[in-house]
Design a protein around this motif. Structure first.
Motif, PDB file in Angstrom:
ATOM      1  N   SER A  27      -0.996  32.974  35.128  1.00  0.00           N
ATOM      2  CA  SER A  27      -1.786  31.939  34.475  1.00  0.00           C
ATOM      3  C   SER A  27      -0.914  31.031  33.621  1.00  0.00           C
ATOM      4  CB  SER A  27      -2.883  32.567  33.609  1.00  0.00           C
ATOM      5  OG  SER A  27      -2.330  33.173  32.456  1.00  0.00           O
ATOM      6  N   LYS A  28       0.143  31.573  33.019  1.00  0.00           N
ATOM      7  CA  LYS A  28       0.981  30.775  32.127  1.00  0.00           C
ATOM      8  C   LYS A  28       1.818  29.745  32.872  1.00  0.00           C
ATOM      9  CE  LYS A  28      -0.161  32.786  28.237  1.00  0.00           C
ATOM     10  NZ  LYS A  28      -0.822  32.061  27.123  1.00  0.00           N
ATOM     11  N   THR A  29       2.111  29.989  34.138  1.00  0.00           N
ATOM     12  CA  THR A  29       2.942  29.055  34.896  1.00  0.00           C
ATOM     13  C   THR A  29       2.200  28.368  36.029  1.00  0.00           C
ATOM     14  OG1 THR A  29       3.729  30.872  36.307  1.00  0.00           O
ATOM     15  CG2 THR A  29       5.071  30.300  34.383  1.00  0.00           C
ATOM     16  N   VAL A 233       4.599  40.972  33.803  1.00  0.00           N
ATOM     17  CA  VAL A 233       4.381  39.553  33.518  1.00  0.00           C
ATOM     18  C   VAL A 233       5.388  38.704  34.289  1.00  0.00           C
ATOM     19  CG1 VAL A 233       4.328  37.791  31.716  1.00  0.00           C
ATOM     20  CG2 VAL A 233       3.462  40.097  31.236  1.00  0.00           C
ATOM     21  N   VAL A 234       6.615  39.199  34.411  1.00  0.00           N
ATOM     22  CA  VAL A 234       7.698  38.410  34.994  1.00  0.00           C
ATOM     23  C   VAL A 234       7.418  38.021  36.447  1.00  0.00           C
ATOM     24  CG1 VAL A 234      10.160  38.360  35.532  1.00  0.00           C
ATOM     25  CG2 VAL A 234       9.357  39.406  33.398  1.00  0.00           C
ATOM     26  N   PRO A 235       7.082  38.961  37.350  1.00  0.00           N
ATOM     27  CA  PRO A 235       6.781  38.530  38.724  1.00  0.00           C
ATOM     28  C   PRO A 235       5.576  37.601  38.801  1.00  0.00           C
ATOM     29  CG  PRO A 235       6.233  40.856  38.413  1.00  0.00           C
ATOM     30  CD  PRO A 235       7.020  40.430  37.228  1.00  0.00           C
ATOM     31  N   GLY A 236       4.591  37.816  37.927  1.00  0.00           N
ATOM     32  CA  GLY A 236       3.442  36.915  37.910  1.00  0.00           C
ATOM     33  C   GLY A 236       3.850  35.498  37.574  1.00  0.00           C
ATOM     34  N   ALA A 237       4.767  35.342  36.609  1.00  0.00           N
ATOM     35  CA  ALA A 237       5.230  34.014  36.215  1.00  0.00           C
ATOM     36  C   ALA A 237       6.009  33.344  37.340  1.00  0.00           C
ATOM     37  CB  ALA A 237       6.085  34.117  34.953  1.00  0.00           C
ATOM     38  N   PHE A 238       6.866  34.095  38.023  1.00  0.00           N
ATOM     39  CA  PHE A 238       7.653  33.515  39.109  1.00  0.00           C
ATOM     40  C   PHE A 238       6.768  33.103  40.279  1.00  0.00           C
ATOM     41  CE2 PHE A 238      11.325  35.465  36.969  1.00  0.00           C
ATOM     42  CZ  PHE A 238      12.228  34.405  37.065  1.00  0.00           C
TER      43      PHE A 238
END
Length: 270
Positions: A27-29, A233-238
């Motif tokens: 959601s953040k990216t 969170v990291v894979p979700g952002a990428f």
């Protein structure tokens, strides 16, 4: 004693929290507001009041990744205009949390989720109503800058959304849909929206840390669980960064609204 045992989590419950953390990064990216689903999952798996403190560091991790991705696109005049009103809302939300017990917080989160789902539907209809006039907007709008933030109505709107956003983000980490509606109504295009939103929530969420710690919502136990969840969170952002120009926005918003309504109703039921 591992984290799952410390919080009495089953494997499925931890998997649900991990998926919620993944959605935070996404959601953040990509699609701001999708983390309302994360909010519902956290509040359903964990004690509702404690869930707000546990989710906060996860959100901050997502905010940092979003700032690193869209840092060049923030519109700082809009941010400075919002922050004083947001501060008022955060203080009001802190006062509310001082006396609210877990049942009240759970009900409040459910009501806020349903309200935000309604707001999102209303926002989409407003966007459709003005779609035919977009080609007539000023050159300022076409370059991704907001319209009308210096006018008197613009200042009143910024203060109103700021107070509501500060309150909802403090009580339930649910300020995303409020600020999304404000930024879209102010005329931000995609990159300006994401950059301004990234800095806004990083600053606001970091400023909430002492309030949450003072209320006992953040402690050693919560940080241990955060450490286990933040890696998702990291894979979700990428994936969000990859998908932002490819995703079918309308379909995803419908899915988010449906999931938000289900989550809100679940929290409101006994």
């Amino acid at each position: 004693m591992d984290t799952m045992t410390l919080w009495h989590l089953t494997g499925w419950e931890f998997a649900a929290l991990a998926f919620a953390a993944f959605l935070v990064g996404f959601s953040k990216t990509a699609v701001s507001g999708a983390n309302t689903v994360s909010l519902a999952i956290f509040a359903a798996v964990l004690p509702a009041r404690a869930s707000t403190g546990i989710l906060l560091p996860v959100l901050i991790a997502g905010d940092i990744l979003a700032v690193l991705t869209y840092r060049r696109h923030a519109h700082w005049p809009t941010l400075w205009r919002l922050f004083p009103a947001v501060g008022v809302g955060v203080v009001a939300g802190t006062v509310f949390l001082v006396w609210a017990d877990d049942a009240i917080v759970r009900t409040s989160i459910g009501a806020i989720l349903l309200l935000m789902a309604g707001v999102t539907v209303w926002r989409r209809r407003q966007d459709d109503a003005v779609a035919g006039r977009r080609d007539e907007r000023s050159a300022e709008r076409r370059t991704g800058q907001p319209d009308g933030i210096t006018s008197r109505p613009g200042r009143v709107k910024a203060r109103s959304y700021g107070v509501l956003g500060g309150f909802t983000t403090m009580v339930a980490n649910a300020g995303g849909p409020v600020m999304s509606m404000y930024l879209l109504s102010a005329g931000f295009k995609k990159l300006g929206f994401l950059g301004t939103s990234a800095f806004f929530f990083l600053i606001v969420n970091v400023s909430k840390l002492p309030f949450s710690a003072g209320l006992g919502l953040i402690d050693g136990r919560s940080l241990l669980l955060d450490a286990a969840l933040v890696v998702f969170v990291v894979p979700g952002a990428f994936i969000g960064k990859w998908a932002v120009n490819r995703i079918n926005q309308r379909l995803f918003e419908r899915l988010v609204i449906a999931a938000t309504v289900i989550g809100g109703l679940q929290l409101l039921l006994p």
